[in-house]
Enzyme design. Structure first.
Site, PDB file in Angstrom:
ATOM      1  N   ASP A  57      59.194   6.026 -47.512  1.00  0.00           N
ATOM      2  CA  ASP A  57      58.767   4.626 -47.425  1.00  0.00           C
ATOM      3  C   ASP A  57      59.202   3.854 -48.670  1.00  0.00           C
ATOM      4  O   ASP A  57      59.460   4.437 -49.726  1.00  0.00           O
ATOM      5  CB  ASP A  57      57.226   4.549 -47.366  1.00  0.00           C
ATOM      6  CG  ASP A  57      56.676   4.958 -46.001  1.00  0.00           C
ATOM      7  OD1 ASP A  57      57.444   5.432 -45.153  1.00  0.00           O
ATOM      8  OD2 ASP A  57      55.454   4.801 -45.810  1.00  0.00           O
ATOM      9  N   HIS A 203      58.197   8.851 -50.922  1.00  0.00           N
ATOM     10  CA  HIS A 203      58.644   7.493 -51.247  1.00  0.00           C
ATOM     11  C   HIS A 203      59.958   7.551 -52.023  1.00  0.00           C
ATOM     12  O   HIS A 203      60.059   8.320 -52.981  1.00  0.00           O
ATOM     13  CB  HIS A 203      57.577   6.775 -52.070  1.00  0.00           C
ATOM     14  CG  HIS A 203      56.291   6.587 -51.318  1.00  0.00           C
ATOM     15  ND1 HIS A 203      55.380   7.609 -51.158  1.00  0.00           N
ATOM     16  CD2 HIS A 203      55.793   5.525 -50.649  1.00  0.00           C
ATOM     17  CE1 HIS A 203      54.357   7.164 -50.429  1.00  0.00           C
ATOM     18  NE2 HIS A 203      54.586   5.901 -50.103  1.00  0.00           N
TER      19      HIS A 203
HETATM   20 ZN   LIG Z   1      54.700   1.681 -48.566  1.00  0.00          ZN
END
Ligand SMILES: [Zn+2]
Length: 255
Positions: A57, A203
């Site tokens: 993400d 991430h």
């Molecule tokens: Zn996020």
């Protein structure tokens, strides 16, 4: 205390916004990975038993995303990247390169905000805008949506559906966004919840988390992929994840 005319109406007026807010935010209860995997296998990203979906993400990030692309190339792994729309238009080259390397793109919202208030029209507009930005840039239409912070509201879920996206959260995460995350802590955190058919959240940018924390996720990748392969699990993007197997009669749902 004497009854006050209109008192019950005032009470109702106070309660209604609270009830509306509760309905708006109620799906956020699915945030807890345990209940989510059990009750909403589709939402938790539960796929075929021998496969792990690897997802990132918060990109595209011109500093860190290319490092992940190189690492994934070295490991022979493709993944799904959930992109933030306003950064898609700022860093188009990174997005194109992500697709060129064979990875899949999903939508993480236009902005990385928290849904404090119901805003269906704005949510629908922003999700559709991100889909268009990704499609215009790459020729690929995203299939997946993951809300920022994993906070799913009724409005965002409906807005994603309207844009033709399926909402997917995760079943295991690395807690790689904290300042004290290390490659070892990320690997151990993922391993704690890793099961065949699971979806892993990491991430590829520190834009919304502790500065430099992406180094921990990047450093964890080789061991994490090795752990999966040793367990006989293939690692890939959500498009290769397949549907969760139907539980046999009397069997608990897949976790
Ligand atoms: Zn996020």
């Amino acid at each position: 205390m004497s009854p006050v005319p209109g008192g019950s109406r005032r009470t109702a007026a106070l309660l209604l916004p609270a009830a509306a807010a509760a309905a708006h935010i109620a799906p956020a209860a699915t945030w807890l990975p345990g209940p989510r995997a059990l009750l909403f296998p589709g939402l938790a990203g539960t796929g075929r038993r021998r496969h792990i979906a690897l997802t990132f993400d918060d990109g595209p990030d011109p500093v860190s995303t290319p490092r992940f692309l190189d690492a994934l190339d070295g490991l022979g792994v493709q993944a799904t990247f959930f992109l933030v729309g306003e950064h898609v238009v700022r860093h188009p080259a990174v997005v194109r390169e992500t697709v060129r390397r064979g990875h899949e793109l999903g939508v993480h919202g236009w902005r990385h905000d928290r849904p404090w208030h119901p805003a269906f029209v704005r949510d629908a507009e922003e999700i559709a805008r991100t889909v268009r930005a990704v499609h215009d840039l790459t020729g690929h239409r995203p299939r997946w949506y993951r809300p920022p912070y994993g906070i799913l509201t009724t409005g965002r879920w409906r807005a994603a559906r309207r844009a033709g996206l399926r909402t997917v959260l995760w079943s295991a995460w690395g807690r790689d966004w904290t300042a004290d995350a290390t490659p070892e802590s990320v690997r151990a955190r993922v391993a704690a919840d890793l099961r065949g058919g699971g979806t892993v959240l990491l991430h590829d940018s520190d834009r919304y988390s502790a500065p430099g924390c992406w180094h921990a996720a990047l450093g964890a990748l080789p061991a994490l992929v090795r752990d999966c392969r040793r367990a006989g699990l293939e690692v890939g993007p959500l498009r290769a994840h397949g549907p969760a197997p139907a539980p046999a009669p009397g069997e608990a749902p897949a976790r």
